[in-house]
Design a protein around this motif. Structure first.
Motif, PDB file in Angstrom:
ATOM      1  N   PHE A   7     -57.527  70.144  53.221  1.00  0.00           N
ATOM      2  CA  PHE A   7     -57.653  71.147  52.169  1.00  0.00           C
ATOM      3  C   PHE A   7     -59.095  71.315  51.704  1.00  0.00           C
ATOM      4  O   PHE A   7     -59.513  72.410  51.337  1.00  0.00           O
ATOM      5  CB  PHE A   7     -56.776  70.754  50.976  1.00  0.00           C
ATOM      6  CG  PHE A   7     -55.337  71.168  51.117  1.00  0.00           C
ATOM      7  CD1 PHE A   7     -54.778  71.366  52.364  1.00  0.00           C
ATOM      8  CD2 PHE A   7     -54.539  71.363  50.000  1.00  0.00           C
ATOM      9  CE1 PHE A   7     -53.462  71.744  52.512  1.00  0.00           C
ATOM     10  CE2 PHE A   7     -53.210  71.743  50.130  1.00  0.00           C
ATOM     11  CZ  PHE A   7     -52.676  71.936  51.398  1.00  0.00           C
ATOM     12  N   ALA A   8     -59.856  70.214  51.697  1.00  0.00           N
ATOM     13  CA  ALA A   8     -61.244  70.286  51.232  1.00  0.00           C
ATOM     14  C   ALA A   8     -62.056  71.254  52.092  1.00  0.00           C
ATOM     15  O   ALA A   8     -62.936  71.963  51.592  1.00  0.00           O
ATOM     16  CB  ALA A   8     -61.873  68.893  51.255  1.00  0.00           C
TER      17      ALA A   8
ATOM     18  N   TYR B  29     -60.869  73.961  53.769  1.00  0.00           N
ATOM     19  CA  TYR B  29     -60.482  75.346  53.497  1.00  0.00           C
ATOM     20  C   TYR B  29     -60.830  75.782  52.075  1.00  0.00           C
ATOM     21  O   TYR B  29     -60.905  76.978  51.801  1.00  0.00           O
ATOM     22  CB  TYR B  29     -58.990  75.536  53.759  1.00  0.00           C
ATOM     23  CG  TYR B  29     -58.664  75.519  55.233  1.00  0.00           C
ATOM     24  CD1 TYR B  29     -58.939  76.614  56.034  1.00  0.00           C
ATOM     25  CD2 TYR B  29     -58.109  74.399  55.830  1.00  0.00           C
ATOM     26  CE1 TYR B  29     -58.666  76.612  57.386  1.00  0.00           C
ATOM     27  CE2 TYR B  29     -57.821  74.381  57.185  1.00  0.00           C
ATOM     28  CZ  TYR B  29     -58.105  75.486  57.952  1.00  0.00           C
ATOM     29  OH  TYR B  29     -57.837  75.480  59.295  1.00  0.00           O
ATOM     30  N   ASN B  30     -61.030  74.827  51.192  1.00  0.00           N
ATOM     31  CA  ASN B  30     -61.441  75.182  49.831  1.00  0.00           C
ATOM     32  C   ASN B  30     -62.836  75.811  49.796  1.00  0.00           C
ATOM     33  O   ASN B  30     -63.157  76.592  48.895  1.00  0.00           O
ATOM     34  CB  ASN B  30     -61.424  73.944  48.932  1.00  0.00           C
ATOM     35  CG  ASN B  30     -60.011  73.521  48.570  1.00  0.00           C
ATOM     36  OD1 ASN B  30     -59.083  74.304  48.718  1.00  0.00           O
ATOM     37  ND2 ASN B  30     -59.855  72.296  48.114  1.00  0.00           N
ATOM     38  N   LYS B  31     -63.678  75.456  50.766  1.00  0.00           N
ATOM     39  CA  LYS B  31     -65.050  75.967  50.765  1.00  0.00           C
ATOM     40  C   LYS B  31     -65.329  76.971  51.887  1.00  0.00           C
ATOM     41  O   LYS B  31     -66.455  77.449  52.021  1.00  0.00           O
ATOM     42  CB  LYS B  31     -66.030  74.801  50.864  1.00  0.00           C
ATOM     43  CG  LYS B  31     -65.912  73.984  52.134  1.00  0.00           C
ATOM     44  CD  LYS B  31     -66.902  72.818  52.134  1.00  0.00           C
ATOM     45  CE  LYS B  31     -66.790  71.998  53.413  1.00  0.00           C
ATOM     46  NZ  LYS B  31     -67.733  70.859  53.435  1.00  0.00           N
TER      47      LYS B  31
ATOM     48  N   TYR C 154     -55.242  65.335  50.156  1.00  0.00           N
ATOM     49  CA  TYR C 154     -56.491  64.702  49.754  1.00  0.00           C
ATOM     50  C   TYR C 154     -56.244  63.195  49.709  1.00  0.00           C
ATOM     51  O   TYR C 154     -55.103  62.745  49.585  1.00  0.00           O
ATOM     52  CB  TYR C 154     -56.947  65.165  48.363  1.00  0.00           C
ATOM     53  CG  TYR C 154     -57.070  66.657  48.191  1.00  0.00           C
ATOM     54  CD1 TYR C 154     -58.179  67.337  48.669  1.00  0.00           C
ATOM     55  CD2 TYR C 154     -56.078  67.387  47.530  1.00  0.00           C
ATOM     56  CE1 TYR C 154     -58.305  68.709  48.499  1.00  0.00           C
ATOM     57  CE2 TYR C 154     -56.188  68.756  47.359  1.00  0.00           C
ATOM     58  CZ  TYR C 154     -57.303  69.412  47.849  1.00  0.00           C
ATOM     59  OH  TYR C 154     -57.422  70.763  47.690  1.00  0.00           O
TER      60      TYR C 154
END
Length: 591
Positions: free
Chosen positions: A104-105, A107-109, A384
């Motif tokens: 997820f980290a 795709y978060n950025k 996470y």
């Protein structure tokens, strides 16, 4: 590994094809020197000397060489195109698989449009390099060398005179390559931004229309489009500045040949046939000079694309996967959070979380927006990793478990529902594609979705998704819930899943969930008290901490956050009446 080494690791698989293509290109370049040579013989030995009996043989040679040239050109283009498509197929597949493994980290950025441009525009630049640029540059270098050697056999002084343009060509090629690379980097960045903007607006078109912001988005698009146009123009200006120089240098060869070569014929240092030969080789010298600017552009575009794709590919996920041979083990469903904290971007998201749940129990989680409710479930699913503390499932730290086995035992239905462009049956069966239709229908009945699905034009075969039939928010949530229930999970997570349904439907779904309570640990994140009041354990969160925990009765008696939320939602309605909600009819799911 450098980006180029990474690229060649894909091309290596097609080494034999590339070698074959190089050999065919070499043969073609070698054949290119034959026709000008024969033309010179025709002038000297046939036209001037009168040996007309040689003419049929020489013409036959010209036709044979022309035919062979056509065949070789078809074959080497086929070979290089095959290698390029194969390399692109392997690279695109590997990059896509890596994207699926990212956490997820990542795709978060990252913007979806940027990732799409990596898989489309940048990949095509690589294909173009393999399919065209490699053989074109190699072929023209050979043509230049072969032509120069043949001119040396005619006359050394004439050949040396024609070499005067080479230093100027080399200098301008180097200068252009230094200028064009940053221009192409800006160009690719602007293309990615434009692609991302269009993707976001197409996906969010309902929001745009709901707020009547079409004109505003048009202006924003115009800005992004202007940036991309300017970047394109700036990149074009670089090679536009140098292409005329290469053209002048190529024409300079023609001038040198006509002036000095003609003078040498008059002085009888070379024959007229020799001049015809050299003139025939002239295009072999001109072509590399004229195309040098274009090839520099293509090569720099290739370098830029490889660097961008590799930069995306080389990002390692922060959540590592300790796979244990792909085993599938059924999880009981015991869950414990032990001193769990999670921090992201220098901000504490959740802090000192402690609770324990036995398999088959139901846990309700309530709290203000941004309190960290969904983060707890993300840590449980290991989207996470915790900053400190442990998340235990069946007494085992999730960081040491097989990641895919862990998630395969968890069913999750979220408020923000995503449906694939597939049939309703396909969407529900996404977690178990080989299940029977009866199992799909049973899951839909439990989620109170069967009656509205049957009312659709094609029932379970109705296509839904971004461009499918329009479904309400509540209908999408119920399809998402059915998808999660069909997995028969050991742990079921319902993240505000019933927020868009009416109270009667919610009550029906809660009744159905009670039938699986003994075999499945259920986590319910909700803002409605009615969704969690029957839970075995209720966690009240605020600012990333658990501020209250207990059963519905005990929390109401405490008079804290939960009791206040209860009063806000139900006012002065007697509590005894709330506990005796009218249940929906039994035949509801079978409609």
């Amino acid at each position: 590994m450098t980006p180029l080494k990474w690229f060649f690791s894909f091309l290596k698989k097609y080494k034999k094809l590339m070698i074959l293509g190089i050999l065919l290109t070499t043969m073609l370049a070698a054949l290119s020197i034959v026709n000008p040579y024969i033309s010179g013989i025709i002038v000297d030995d046939v036209v001037k000397a009168g040996n007309y009996e040689l003419l049929p043989k020489l013409i036959a040679c010209l036709l044979t060489v022309t035919l062979l040239t056509s065949v070789l050109r078809f074959l080497y283009q086929l070979v290089f195109e095959t290698a390029s498509q194969g390399t692109l197929y392997d690279m695109r597949s590997k990059v896509y698989r890596k994207l699926l493994e990212e956490d997820f980290a990542f795709y978060n950025k990252k913007r979806t449009g940027d990732l799409m441009s990596r898989q489309t525009g940048d990949m095509d630049a690589i294909r173009h390099f393999i399919a065209y640029v490699i053989y074109a540059v190699y072929q023209n270098i050979l043509l230049f060398i072969f032509a120069l050697l043949m001119i040396f056999t005619v006359n050394v002084k004439l050949a040396l005179c024609m070499l005067v343009v080479l230093p100027f060509t080399a200098i301008n090629t180097y200068r252009q390559s230094k200028e064009v690379r940053p221009a192409f980097q800006r160009n690719r960045n602007c293309f990615s931004s434009l692609n991302a903007f269009v993707q976001e607006n197409v996906s969010g078109n309902r929001v745009v229309k709901a707020f009547a912001k079409e004109d505003y988005e048009k202006e924003k698009f115009q800005i992004e489009n202007d940036k991309f146009r300017d970047a394109q123009i700036n990149a074009s200006r670089v090679w536009m500045k140098y292409v005329p120089i290469f053209e002048i240098l190529s024409y300079a060869l023609t001038i040198v040949l006509m002036l000095y070569g003609g003078y040498m014929v008059v002085q009888e240092e070379i024959t007229l046939g020799d001049l015809v030969k050299v003139n025939g080789y002239l295009w072999m010298l001109n072509m590399p000079l004229r195309m040098a600017g274009w090839w520099v552009n293509d090569i720099q575009n290739f370098f830029t694309s490889v660097e961008k794709i590799y930069a995306t590919y080389s990002e390692e996920p922060k959540v590592h996967t300790p796979r244990t041979g792909g085993i599938h083990e059924k999880i009981r469903g015991d869950v414990e959070f032990r001193d769990v904290s999670y921090r992201a971007d220098d901000e504490d998201i959740v802090t000192d979380i402690n609770f324990k749940v036995k398999a088959g129990q139901t846990v309700g989680i309530i709290g203000s927006t941004g309190a960290g409710k969904s983060t707890l479930m993300n840590l449980l699913c290991r989207f996470y990793d915790t900053t400190s503390g442990q998340v235990l499932v069946d007494g085992v730290d999730v960081r040491t478990m097989d990641l895919y086995n862990l998630r395969d035992n968890i069913g999750m239905a979220m408020q923000d529902v995503f449906l694939f462009s597939d049939t309703i049956e396909g969407n529900i069966a996404y977690g178990r594609p080989n299940c029977s239709f009866e199992e799909v229908k049973h899951a839909a009945i439990m989620a109170d979705a069967n009656h509205f699905i049957n009312a659709l034009p094609d029932g379970y075969d109705t296509i839904v998704g971004e461009r499918g039939v329009g479904l309400s928010g509540g209908q999408k949530q119920r399809i998402s819930l059915a998808r999660a229930l069909l997995k028969d999970p050991s742990i079921l997570i319902l993240d505000d899943t019933t927020s868009a349904v009416d109270m009667e439907t919610e009550s029906y779904i809660q009744t159905q969930l009670k039938t699986i309570n003994n075999t499945c640990t259920i986590f319910i994140i909700a803002y409605r008290i009615s969704s969690i009041k029957d839970a075995d354990l209720i966690l009240v969160m605020d600012n990333g901490r658990i501020i209250e925990h207990g059963t519905h009765d005990s929390l109401v008696a405490q008079g804290g956050y939960y009791a206040k939320a209860f009063r806000n939602q139900y006012g002065e309605i007697p509590y005894d009446l709330l506990l005796n909600n009218k249940q929906p009819k039994n035949q509801r799911g079978g409609e």
